[in-house]
Write a protein that holds these residues in place. Structure first.
Motif, mmCIF file in Angstrom:
data_model
loop_
_atom_site.group_PDB
_atom_site.id
_atom_site.type_symbol
_atom_site.label_atom_id
_atom_site.label_comp_id
_atom_site.label_asym_id
_atom_site.label_seq_id
_atom_site.Cartn_x
_atom_site.Cartn_y
_atom_site.Cartn_z
ATOM 1 N N CYS A 274 0.612 -8.619 -2.386
ATOM 2 C CA CYS A 274 1.791 -8.718 -1.514
ATOM 3 C C CYS A 274 2.861 -9.554 -2.199
ATOM 4 O O CYS A 274 2.608 -10.688 -2.598
ATOM 5 C CB CYS A 274 1.424 -9.352 -0.165
ATOM 6 S SG CYS A 274 2.883 -9.621 0.863
ATOM 7 N N CYS A 277 8.053 -9.174 0.190
ATOM 8 C CA CYS A 277 9.368 -8.527 0.227
ATOM 9 C C CYS A 277 9.852 -8.307 1.659
ATOM 10 O O CYS A 277 11.000 -7.955 1.896
ATOM 11 C CB CYS A 277 9.305 -7.189 -0.507
ATOM 12 S SG CYS A 277 8.221 -6.021 0.329
ATOM 13 N N CYS A 280 7.793 -4.435 5.222
ATOM 14 C CA CYS A 280 6.943 -4.002 6.348
ATOM 15 C C CYS A 280 7.451 -4.587 7.658
ATOM 16 O O CYS A 280 7.322 -3.969 8.714
ATOM 17 C CB CYS A 280 5.488 -4.398 6.107
ATOM 18 S SG CYS A 280 5.289 -6.128 5.670
HETATM 19 S S1 SF4 Z 1 5.816 -4.498 2.344
HETATM 20 FE FE1 SF4 Z 1 4.876 -6.213 3.374
HETATM 21 S S2 SF4 Z 1 2.738 -6.174 2.750
HETATM 22 FE FE2 SF4 Z 1 3.848 -4.835 1.372
HETATM 23 S S3 SF4 Z 1 4.364 -6.172 -0.315
HETATM 24 FE FE3 SF4 Z 1 6.109 -6.262 1.033
HETATM 25 S S4 SF4 Z 1 5.688 -8.005 2.364
HETATM 26 FE FE4 SF4 Z 1 3.787 -7.536 1.323
#
Ligand code: SF4
Ligand code: SF4
Length: 485
Positions: A274, A277, A280
């Motif tokens: 993770c 970012c 999600c």
């Molecule tokens: S989308 Fe969410 S789970 Fe996936 S890398 Fe980014 S922060 Fe981490």
């Protein structure tokens, strides 16, 4: 308590604090509006196809007829239900009870195995909100960033135009949904009458449409995800329906932790996949962070899977950091850095529910197979034994109850089937109304000298013209013969 245990407990408490508050409510109890980023990806594309099919079925079903009657009708006001062209009424209450219990057990079993897959893929609330209303919002106001900007901007002609256009379209769709909803209750023919006749002739129907339109408009333009998190009982029951083997949308914390911002020149040693970012979180229509674990607010919309897969593709890591998986499969998996497939494990709980469901469905099928279009009850009139009649005849008076479960009006006649005698209906000819229930009385007259017992079994045939629709057995009482007779 040693230091390590205390530290772990403090960590656990801190990690669970997100459960103390809804993601869409501020500290002082105000609504936090969610601006989810436009979802895209393979799951979203699949959901668009499934949603389109379900919407076509939902809108098209009221127009389908079987032998001139609706395929499906839920007329609660008149306690009349039609399923696949078959009429069910108050006399089928036992079927309704078994059917409802079977449905509840099915929902429990389905949820124990597949989690909230229904919410994300088939629930009308999610489909209308995410696939219809939200898409229109993106089309008029742009993606999440543009929507926030528009909200903060002063009221200009452009902002007023966009907001007004959006609300008019929202209300028009809510009005359309309320018409479709009503057609499931009163039937499409009645709905068309409401639409085409002068309004004064259908004040009740028009009031219902107006109220439903207002409710749908409020839910989809304002209330939104709160219908799932605050109102929906299915959502609130997840805590007891799910277990650690249920397949849910889950973040693979074994693979993802420790999370850390991504730097190109750094390797992948001593860190998880993770990269913090927040994509999600940005796409989540209920405003939660799936990395905190399973939450009541998660409607399994798959947007976070697509968002994370997209990031994994960009940083050249395997997809599936967020995926459909059971918590046990994640916890028990070895950390390998590669995408681990979840195995479906059948648990004793699922076996128990399956056995119960099989039993209930079997009973339901047997009852359905033995269900007839008519039900007939014949009872000798209470308090009367027999009546001596002229010409050496004896009569008995009977009460008859007939239930017609069909759509047709049926005149009936009665005949004695197994013995010579007379049968006279008291009063006028018996005509069964469609889906009606009728009571009548009739007399049976038999010759006294032909009766050898005090109670003689007799069969009565109920006919529509020459067609026997039901045969019932009862008994005929007569005086005991004296020895010298
Ligand atoms: S989308 Fe969410 S789970 Fe996936 S890398 Fe980014 S922060 Fe981490
Ligand atoms: S956590 Fe993921 S699946 Fe659940 S509602 Fe948010 S975006 Fe959808």
């Amino acid at each position: 308590m040693n230091e390590e245990t205390l530290e772990q407990q403090l960590y656990d408490e801190e990690a669970e604090t997100f459960r103390n508050q809804l993601a869409t409510v501020t500290d002082d109890g105000k609504r936090k509006w969610v601006y989810p980023k436009k979802p895209k990806g393979r799951f979203h594309r699949a959901r668009i196809i499934v949603s389109a099919l379900l919407l076509i079925i939902l809108v098209g079903t009221p127009f389908i007829k079987v032998n001139g009657h609706p395929l499906v009708l839920f007329d609660f006001l008149n306690r009349k239900f039609i399923l696949f062209g078959t009429l069910f009424g108050p006399h089928d209450f036992h079927l309704l009870v078994i059917g409802m219990i079977s449905l509840v057990v099915f929902i429990i079993l389905f949820t124990a195995v597949f989690g909230r897959i229904f919410c994300g893929w088939a629930c009308p609330q999610t489909i209308f909100l995410e696939m219809v209303f939200r898409k229109i919002e993106y089309w008029i106001e742009g993606d999440a960033k543009d929507q926030r900007k528009l909200k903060a901007a002063p009221w200009t002609g452009n902002k007023f135009f966009k907001k007004l256009t959006k609300q008019i379209i929202f209300f028009a769709i809510a009005f359309f949904i309320s018409n479709i909803f009503l057609s499931y209750i009163i039937g499409i023919d009645e709905l068309l009458k409401i639409i085409t006749d002068p309004p004064s002739e259908h004040l009740q129907g028009l009031t219902a449409i107006t109220i439903f339109s207002g409710i749908f408009y409020f839910v989809f333009s304002n209330f939104r995800e709160q219908a799932c998190t605050i109102v929906c009982p299915y959502g609130r029951l997840q805590g007891v329906l799910l277990d650690r083997d249920s397949i849910v949308i889950a973040y693979d914390n074994v693979r993802g932790e420790p999370r850390k911002r991504f730097k190109k020149d750094e390797g992948w040693e001593n860190r998880g996949d993770c990269i913090e970012c927040y994509q999600c979180v940005e796409v989540c229509p209920t405003g939660i962070d799936i990395r905190n674990g399973i939450q009541l607010e998660c409607v399994n919309c798959t947007a976070c899977i697509d968002a994370c897969d997209d990031i994994m593709d960009k940083i050249k890591r395997p997809r599936g950091l967020i995926r459909y998986a059971s918590l046990n499969s994640i916890e028990k998996s070895e950390r390998s850095g590669s995408n681990r497939k979840s195995k479906w494990r059948i648990t004793p709980r699922e076996i128990g529910y399956s056995i119960l469901l099989t039993l209930l469905v079997s009973v339901f099928i047997i009852l359905m197979l033995n269900r007839t279009d008519f039900s007939v009850t014949v009872l000798r009139t209470a308090g009367l034994l027999y009546q001596e009649q002229p010409n050496n005849m004896v009569s008995n008076l009977y009460d008859l109850n007939l239930v017609n479960k069909t759509f047709n009006e049926i005149p009936v006649s009665l005949k004695l089937e197994n013995i010579d005698g007379e049968l006279k209906i008291v009063g006028k000819e018996i005509v069964m109304e469609p889906q009606g229930n009728i009571d009548a009385k009739f007399l049976v007259l038999l010759k006294k000298n032909e009766l050898t017992k005090m109670s003689t079994p007799i069969d009565i045939g109920i006919y529509n013209g020459d067609k026997l629709i039901k045969k019932v057995s009862t008994s005929f009482l007569a005086p005991m013969k004296k020895k010298d007779e």
